[in-house]
Write an enzyme that holds these catalytic residues in place. Structure first.
Site, PDB file in Angstrom:
ATOM      1  N   LYS A 183      49.938  20.229 -10.913  1.00 37.91           N
ATOM      2  CA  LYS A 183      51.025  19.251 -10.825  1.00 37.91           C
ATOM      3  C   LYS A 183      50.644  18.052 -11.681  1.00 37.91           C
ATOM      4  O   LYS A 183      49.547  17.507 -11.547  1.00 37.91           O
ATOM      5  CB  LYS A 183      51.202  18.822  -9.375  1.00 37.91           C
ATOM      6  CG  LYS A 183      52.163  17.665  -9.181  1.00 37.91           C
ATOM      7  CD  LYS A 183      52.432  17.437  -7.708  1.00 37.91           C
ATOM      8  CE  LYS A 183      53.277  16.211  -7.489  1.00 37.91           C
ATOM      9  NZ  LYS A 183      53.729  16.088  -6.108  1.00 37.91           N
TER      10      LYS A 183
HETATM   11  C1  5RP Z   1      50.727  12.192  -5.558  1.00 40.22           C
HETATM   12  C2  5RP Z   1      51.421  13.412  -5.100  1.00 40.22           C
HETATM   13  C3  5RP Z   1      52.644  13.214  -4.361  1.00 40.22           C
HETATM   14  O1  5RP Z   1      52.928  14.232  -3.496  1.00 40.22           O
HETATM   15  C4  5RP Z   1      53.772  13.249  -5.284  1.00 40.22           C
HETATM   16  O2  5RP Z   1      53.436  13.107  -6.618  1.00 40.22           O
HETATM   17  C5  5RP Z   1      54.761  12.275  -5.010  1.00 40.22           C
HETATM   18  O3  5RP Z   1      55.936  12.751  -5.514  1.00 40.22           O
HETATM   19  P1  5RP Z   1      56.851  11.782  -6.318  1.00 40.22           P
HETATM   20  O4  5RP Z   1      55.986  11.099  -7.332  1.00 40.22           O
HETATM   21  O5  5RP Z   1      57.856  12.689  -6.945  1.00 40.22           O
HETATM   22  O6  5RP Z   1      57.448  10.850  -5.308  1.00 40.22           O
HETATM   23  O7  5RP Z   1      51.052  14.515  -5.329  1.00 40.22           O
HETATM   24  O8  5RP Z   1      49.710  12.490  -6.384  1.00 40.22           O
END
Ligand code: 5RP
Length: 299
Positions: free
Chosen positions: A208
């Protein structure tokens, strides 16, 4: 120490072949062919075998941020969205207390802890909040571990990632390596090329990360599927553009939080994002669809 490939003539010679699919396939997700059956089966629960993509809903923010806007009450915010996403990403505490165990969607369980937002720099590295036995007890389809490439917590977080991959491999549970961008970290192509590749080569089955210019090179150079984080809330049309660009440039899905649960209509946002991720909608068409859903609701 290995020479750093960070400049001079060689830099200009790099070719990521973004238009050439990764070799060694057989399984529909890149990098998955060498995995055992259980890991593949869990990945196939998360990603559609038809589109090859996924819409993950991230609501793990509370593990460092406390009650984020839109997630003040997890029990009210998340259950209505479950039918409209493919994967639920949360902490064990949130899932156990606020998400019905009857939820039929696969879980991506956040298994690490980190310092809270009260610390100026959260990237000192944390530890494991939920071990493999408890991840299995939670029926996790995937375990998520934060990594801090280029920050103080880098070594510790890569160690946590690698040990989680070891544990997951014993039981056929894939690991999502999350690329953190702390205050000191740049959001550049060079950074994301480095960070996503490090995370994948240290064993993550999927990664991710954030979208950046030159993203097609980041996805091409990462040997496992990438899903993008949404980041801070954007106007809905811009969040759909973000999703559209990421998918067009090789992401296999989104793992979004704030741009869903802070949207004017979170269910409509999930449905519009799914059109981009699974059905090839452009951002403009998806925004039109989102607006139509809002209008229907107001009639
Ligand atoms: C932080 C994460 C969070 O779950 C995620 O990124 C948050 O999601 P968003 O930025 O879309 O609100 O993994 O590292």
């Amino acid at each position: 120490m290995a020479d750093r490939d960070d400049g001079g003539l060689a830099k200009n010679a790099k070719n990521y072949h973004p238009d050439v699919p990764q070799a060694g396939g057989g399984f529909f997700l890149k990098g998955g062919e060498g995995c055992d059956w259980g890991t593949k089966n869990r990945l196939a629960r998360m990603f559609s075998s038809k589109s090859g993509n996924t819409v993950m809903l991230a609501f793990d923010h509370g593990y460092i941020m406390g009650p984020t806007t839109g997630l003040e009450r997890l029990d009210l915010a998340i259950p209505p969205l479950i039918p409209f996403v493919d994967v639920l990403m949360g902490t064990r505490g949130a899932l156990r207390s606020c998400i019905p165990a009857t939820a039929e969607k696969p879980l991506c369980l956040r298994v690490n802890y980190d310092s809270s937002v009260l610390y100026d720099d959260m990237s000192n590295g944390g530890g494991i909040a939920c071990d493999i036995g408890n991840a299995i007890r939670m029926n996790a389809s995937c375990m998520a571990v934060q990594t801090f490439i280029g920050a103080a917590g880098e070594k510790n977080s890569l160690e946590l990632l690698a040990r989680t991959v070891d544990a997951g491999t014993d039981y056929g549970i894939p690991v999502l390596g999350v690329v953190a961008v702390g205050k000191q970290m740049e959001r550049t192509e060079q950074f994301f090329l480095l960070a996503t590749r490090l995370v994948a080569e240290n064993g993550a089955h999927l990664v991710k990360t954030y979208y950046c210019e030159g993203f097609e090179r980041v996805t091409a150079a990462c040997p496992v599927p990438i899903v993008i984080a949404g980041g801070k809330k954007l106007p809905e049309s811009e969040a759909l553009t973000l999703a559209y660009r990421a998918i067009s440039e090789g992401a296999r899905g989104v793992d979004m939080g704030r741009n869903i649960f802070q949207a004017q209509n979170p269910i409509a946002m999930c449905r519009a994002i799914a059109k981009v991720v699974h059905e090839g909608f452009t951002d403009a068409r998806a925004f039109e669809y989102y607006t139509e859903l809002l209008q229907t609701e107001n009639k």
